[in-house]
Design a protein around this motif. Structure first.
Motif, mmCIF file in Angstrom:
data_model
loop_
_atom_site.group_PDB
_atom_site.id
_atom_site.type_symbol
_atom_site.label_atom_id
_atom_site.label_comp_id
_atom_site.label_asym_id
_atom_site.label_seq_id
_atom_site.Cartn_x
_atom_site.Cartn_y
_atom_site.Cartn_z
ATOM 1 N N LEU A 2 0.825 -1.202 0.000
ATOM 2 C CA LEU A 2 0.000 0.000 0.000
ATOM 3 C C LEU A 2 0.858 1.250 0.000
ATOM 4 O O LEU A 2 1.784 1.383 0.799
ATOM 5 C CB LEU A 2 -0.927 -0.004 1.219
ATOM 6 C CG LEU A 2 -1.880 1.192 1.374
ATOM 7 C CD1 LEU A 2 -3.224 0.713 1.913
ATOM 8 C CD2 LEU A 2 -1.301 2.247 2.321
ATOM 9 N N ILE A 3 0.543 2.168 -0.903
ATOM 10 C CA ILE A 3 1.151 3.493 -0.934
ATOM 11 C C ILE A 3 0.133 4.444 -0.308
ATOM 12 O O ILE A 3 -1.005 4.535 -0.768
ATOM 13 C CB ILE A 3 1.480 3.921 -2.368
ATOM 14 C CG1 ILE A 3 2.417 2.903 -3.024
ATOM 15 C CG2 ILE A 3 2.110 5.329 -2.382
ATOM 16 C CD1 ILE A 3 2.517 3.042 -4.538
ATOM 17 N N LEU A 4 0.547 5.147 0.739
ATOM 18 C CA LEU A 4 -0.364 6.018 1.468
ATOM 19 C C LEU A 4 -0.247 7.452 0.987
ATOM 20 O O LEU A 4 0.836 8.034 0.976
ATOM 21 C CB LEU A 4 -0.056 5.964 2.973
ATOM 22 C CG LEU A 4 -0.932 6.843 3.872
ATOM 23 C CD1 LEU A 4 -2.384 6.357 3.853
ATOM 24 C CD2 LEU A 4 -0.387 6.868 5.296
ATOM 25 N N GLY A 5 -1.375 8.030 0.590
ATOM 26 C CA GLY A 5 -1.451 9.435 0.226
ATOM 27 C C GLY A 5 -2.476 10.130 1.099
ATOM 28 O O GLY A 5 -3.044 9.539 2.018
ATOM 29 N N GLY A 6 -2.732 11.398 0.816
ATOM 30 C CA GLY A 6 -3.784 12.124 1.509
ATOM 31 C C GLY A 6 -3.321 12.914 2.704
ATOM 32 O O GLY A 6 -3.190 12.370 3.802
ATOM 33 N N GLY A 7 -3.049 14.193 2.510
ATOM 34 C CA GLY A 7 -2.785 15.096 3.616
ATOM 35 C C GLY A 7 -1.477 14.884 4.347
ATOM 36 O O GLY A 7 -1.338 15.313 5.497
#
Length: 202
Positions: A145-150
């Motif tokens: 999983l690649i985590l994005g968002g803020g």
């Protein structure tokens, strides 16, 4: 395996140079006309050719693109990866040589059998909105999983500690204005992410 760091929404040589010098693994170019970070495919191709070494991934980032837009991008720009919402891939024809990073978003139904690689994002991209880290952490145990968002330098360490992602993705968190990366913010983000990675592996 080391943490993969992607700097997204690049529009100019200064941001790309700063990202590459700081050790970014991937650079994202947004092809979505409503976005303040939208870039023309020929401009992306010039920037990638002039300022990106071959070992840095070139990521085409779209949102519900038409096949015509995909074809327009591919006529000028050669990405290593295509990133768009998971449902978009059912409607698009892409060369088999291009890797796919399907995007799932906070609040949406999660895949029963997640793909090997995906990007988990907030409900809206590029707006500095934080994704649901609790959901992301559960999903990260089942895939890369690649985590994005803020994400930013101030919270990426906590995000990595909680989610334990394969990679992280940042855009607005390293900008002085939309589409214009701040080299100092970018470096601080990279340092914070690498420090968090070292703590996990110590």
């Amino acid at each position: 395996m080391s943490l993969m760091i992607k700097i997204c929404g690049q529009t100019g040589e200064d941001g790309i140079t700063a990202a590459v010098e700081a050790g970014a693994d991937a650079i994202g170019f947004v092809f979505h006309s409503p976005s303040l970070r939208n870039i023309e495919p020929v401009r992306a191709a010039i920037l990638a050719s002039a300022f990106m070494p071959a070992n840095v991934l070139r990521v085409a980032v779209t949102l519900h693109p038409s096949q015509a837009l995909v074809d327009e991008v591919l006529a000028e720009f050669t990405p290593d990866v295509w990133q768009t919402d998971a449902s978009d891939f059912n409607l698009l024809q892409l060369p088999a040589t291009i890797a796919r990073w399907p995007v799932w978003r906070s609040g949406s139904a999660l895949p029963d059998a997640p793909p090997r690689r995906l990007l988990f994002e907030a409900a809206a991209s590029g707006a500095g909105i934080q994704a649901d880290w609790t959901v992301a952490a559960g999903l990260a145990r089942r895939c890369g999983l690649i985590l994005g968002g803020g994400l930013s330098a101030t919270n990426v360490g906590a995000a990595i500690a909680m989610v334990r992602p394969y990679g992280v993705d940042v855009s607005s968190g390293v900008e002085r204005e939309p589409g214009v990366k701040d080299p100092a913010l970018l470096l601080r983000f990279m340092e914070a992410a690498r420090a968090a990675e070292r703590r996990l592996t110590a």
